[in-house]
Design an enzyme around this catalytic site. Structure first.
Site, mmCIF file in Angstrom:
data_model
loop_
_atom_site.group_PDB
_atom_site.id
_atom_site.type_symbol
_atom_site.label_atom_id
_atom_site.label_comp_id
_atom_site.label_asym_id
_atom_site.label_seq_id
_atom_site.Cartn_x
_atom_site.Cartn_y
_atom_site.Cartn_z
ATOM 1 N N CYS A 382 0.905 -1.406 -0.176
ATOM 2 C CA CYS A 382 0.033 -0.038 0.038
ATOM 3 C C CYS A 382 0.959 1.298 -0.043
ATOM 4 O O CYS A 382 1.497 1.456 -0.941
ATOM 5 C CB CYS A 382 -1.017 0.010 1.218
ATOM 6 S SG CYS A 382 -2.458 0.873 0.724
ATOM 7 N N HIS A 508 -3.641 -4.974 0.529
ATOM 8 C CA HIS A 508 -3.109 -5.497 1.880
ATOM 9 C C HIS A 508 -3.228 -7.086 1.967
ATOM 10 O O HIS A 508 -3.954 -7.651 2.153
ATOM 11 C CB HIS A 508 -3.953 -5.055 2.804
ATOM 12 C CG HIS A 508 -3.621 -3.419 3.222
ATOM 13 N ND1 HIS A 508 -2.622 -3.243 4.069
ATOM 14 C CD2 HIS A 508 -4.377 -2.449 2.599
ATOM 15 C CE1 HIS A 508 -2.557 -1.867 3.927
ATOM 16 N NE2 HIS A 508 -3.769 -1.427 3.195
ATOM 17 N N GLU A 510 -1.596 -8.997 3.540
ATOM 18 C CA GLU A 510 -1.508 -9.748 4.806
ATOM 19 C C GLU A 510 -2.886 -10.136 5.391
ATOM 20 O O GLU A 510 -2.971 -10.919 6.500
ATOM 21 C CB GLU A 510 -0.769 -8.833 5.761
ATOM 22 C CG GLU A 510 -1.512 -7.493 6.337
ATOM 23 C CD GLU A 510 -1.401 -6.025 5.162
ATOM 24 O OE1 GLU A 510 -1.217 -6.465 4.161
ATOM 25 O OE2 GLU A 510 -1.785 -4.898 5.823
HETATM 26 N N1 GLN Z 1 -2.101 6.988 2.592
HETATM 27 C C1 GLN Z 1 -2.025 6.008 1.362
HETATM 28 C C2 GLN Z 1 -3.541 6.274 0.641
HETATM 29 O O1 GLN Z 1 -4.496 6.596 1.314
HETATM 30 C C3 GLN Z 1 -1.689 4.722 1.545
HETATM 31 C C4 GLN Z 1 -3.005 3.884 2.420
HETATM 32 C C5 GLN Z 1 -2.278 2.537 3.027
HETATM 33 O O2 GLN Z 1 -1.451 2.312 3.210
HETATM 34 N N2 GLN Z 1 -3.074 1.729 3.702
HETATM 35 O O3 GLN Z 1 -3.723 5.700 -0.406
#
Ligand code: GLN
Length: 546
Positions: A382, A508, A510
């Site tokens: 992410c 994600h 995970e």
């Molecule tokens: N801050 C970034 C976004 O909103 C990444 C979000 C995250 O890592 N969950 O796109």
């Protein structure tokens, strides 16, 4: 009609109620029962999505896009109970729903009160879970600690529940702490007696006590708690701290007779227990064939719960490869201060997790540069992927001031930016791109090779995206876009074919890893780190001697 197990906690918070509830669910499933799991959280936020990781730890995201308590991660890792929005309710959600009903006039002129309107709402969400298919047992964990003002409506609701469906269909399990007092040289049962006293004041008599303790509880102490807390002797179950692995918890509960006690109390038609799979898992964990070190560079590195599912997913990949993983939790701001060489040189892999906000971003970018240049396996998740894009733009493509518009609105090279549909949104809660989304993987890519599949679905929680304007330019400099949304409009995975293992994802992964089924990208990353380690041992490079 399903049976209901209610799990409450006493004396202190952080006793591991989630882990214990998940272990109970897992053991019942291993006895052939169909289980549903749920957590009721007494805080007023509608969900944990708006809370800082320092307050709440990780926000766990489900397929349906709900942002939930991290205990649901334990539920998913330990059991096969399908989890949805109905699996986590907070006081905020309960009240929101009651107030919406009141505005619609559904209470027909009555005064709306905690009892019965709020408690009825709580009971209805418990009941709803039991109607989700063919369910034998619903396990409902009540967050917080008995005695908290805010948990009272929940306790009242579960008290009433047994009146509604019959006590023989309900089981109350109370998790408590039996502390060891060094000065006295003994374990103390009084806090447990008080905590059960408080529950009984509300009208709940626990059927089973699970006692968290550092040391074994003597027969005398168990007898004392049984007598004072009004439970049978065999229903005082010891749950000693596990310093080896959380995956030992179900085995120790079984050794202390918990599964049989539940089956008998609720008169369940259960199979004999078969925990061979689980035992095998622990055997693998106890007999590692490899040892590697992975650096996790994040903003909340010192907070153990902030990247909970990532640490768990690394553990699962470790079990899979029979590899012991030493995780270095490194603050990204420390990388900014001390430089990546000093902090990262000895590691076999670098993982940069997700996050929000500018603090520490430059440290993450520097760490990724180091891994890219030194050939250290890198896995970005992410924000980790977004930082990889920023790093590549600045140091390879030559777009010196490239950034994400999350951190620099006026950057001349917004390689990460907001989607048009996100630009109009002003509410913070539940408004990100959330939940399971499909991705298509490019033939011949590392991602496709690791997943052994061309179409995957992974969970998302972000607002910002890779800016498609830069795709061609990046590709011309060697970055490969190996995963995208089915219409190819959103970048999901980037990788660097010239590097031993450099892969970053917008989602994600995970959240979908289980001890019995490690997530493929984590398994691939750990395999690459094992190779790197072996290679270093064969021919130590200068940086590994730091
Ligand atoms: N801050 C970034 C976004 O909103 C990444 C979000 C995250 O890592 N969950 O796109």
């Amino acid at each position: 009609m399903p049976k209901h197990i209610f799990v409450t906690g006493g004396v202190v918070s952080s006793l591991g109620k989630g882990l214990t509830s998940a272990s109970i669910g897992m053991v019942l499933e291993q006895r052939g029962l169909s289980v549903r799991m749920q957590k009721l959280d007494p805080y007023i936020n509608v969900d944990p999505g708006t809370m800082s990781p320092y307050q709440h730890g990780e926000v766990y995201v489900l397929d349906d896009g709900s942002e939930t308590d991290l205990d649901l991660g334990h539920y998913e890792r330990f059991t096969n109970s399908p989890l949805t929005r109905n699996s986590n309710y907070t006081t905020g959600q309960i009240y929101l729903s009651v107030i919406e009903k009141e505005r619609r006039g559904e209470f027909l002129g009555k005064t709306v009160q905690v009892i019965p309107h709020v408690t009825n709402e709580i009971k209805s969400v418990i009941k709803k879970l039991g109607e989700d298919g063919d369910v034998d047992v619903v396990i409902t964990e009540i967050g917080g600690t008995v005695g908290d003002i805010e948990s009272q409506p929940f306790l009242e609701a579960i008290r009433q529940y047994s009146l509604d469906i019959g006590k023989q269909h309900c089981l109350y399990i109370h998790l408590t702490l039996v502390p060891y007092l060094k000065a006295a040289g003994e374990l103390k049962t009084k806090p447990t007696q008080h905590s059960v006293g408080q529950l009984r004041e509300i009208g709940i008599q626990p059927d089973i006590l699970i006692c968290r303790t550092e040391r074994s509880i003597s027969r005398d102490d168990r007898e004392k708690m049984a007598l004072f807390c009004n439970v049978p002797f065999e229903a005082v179950i010891e749950e000693k701290d596990k310093d080896f692995s959380i995956y030992e918890v179900p085995l120790s509960l079984v050794e202390n007779g918990l599964d049989e006690l539940i089956v008998q109390n609720l008169n369940l038609d259960a199979d004999p227990l078969d925990l061979n799979n689980w035992r095998d898992l622990l055997r693998r964990l106890r007999n590692p064939q490899h040892e590697i070190s992975i650096a996790v560079v994040g903003k909340y590195a010192e907070h153990f719960d902030a990247y909970k599912s990532i640490y768990e997913a690394l553990d699962h990949a470790g079990m899979h490869h029979q590899c012991q993983i030493r995780i270095g939790r490194i603050l990204s701001e420390d990388v900014e201060r001390e430089g990546p060489e000093r902090l990262l040189a000895g590691y076999d892999g670098l993982l940069v997790p997700g996050g929000f906000g500018e603090r520490g971003v430059e440290g993450k970018v520097e760490a990724i540069r180091f891994a890219r240049e030194k050939g250290i396996p890198f896995f970005g998740i992410c924000l980790g992927m977004q930082c990889a894009a920023i790093e590549f733009a600045r140091n390879v493509v030559g777009l010196e001031k490239a950034h994400s518009t999350e951190f620099d609105k006026d950057t001349p090279h917004p390689v990460i930016c907001l989607l048009d549909e996100q630009k109009q949104i002003t509410d913070m809660g539940g408004t990100m791109r959330l939940g399971a989304q499909p991705a298509v993987l490019a033939p011949g890519s590392l991602a496709r090779d690791v997943y052994e599949d061309s179409d995957v679905s992974e969970r998302h929680r972000h607002r910002y995206e890779f800016n498609n304007v830069y795709r061609q330019q990046f590709a011309a400099h060697g970055l490969s876009f190996s995963g995208a949304s089915p219409d190819n409009s959103l970048v999901e995975i980037v990788e660097l074919p010239s590097h031993p293992w450099f892969l970053a994802v917008q989602f994600h992964p995970e959240f979908k890893s289980k001890p019995t089924k490690p997530q493929p990208l984590f398994a691939g990353f750990v395999a690459a780190a094992i190779s790197r380690h072996a290679q270093k041992e064969r021919s130590p490079a200068p940086e590994s001697q730091v």
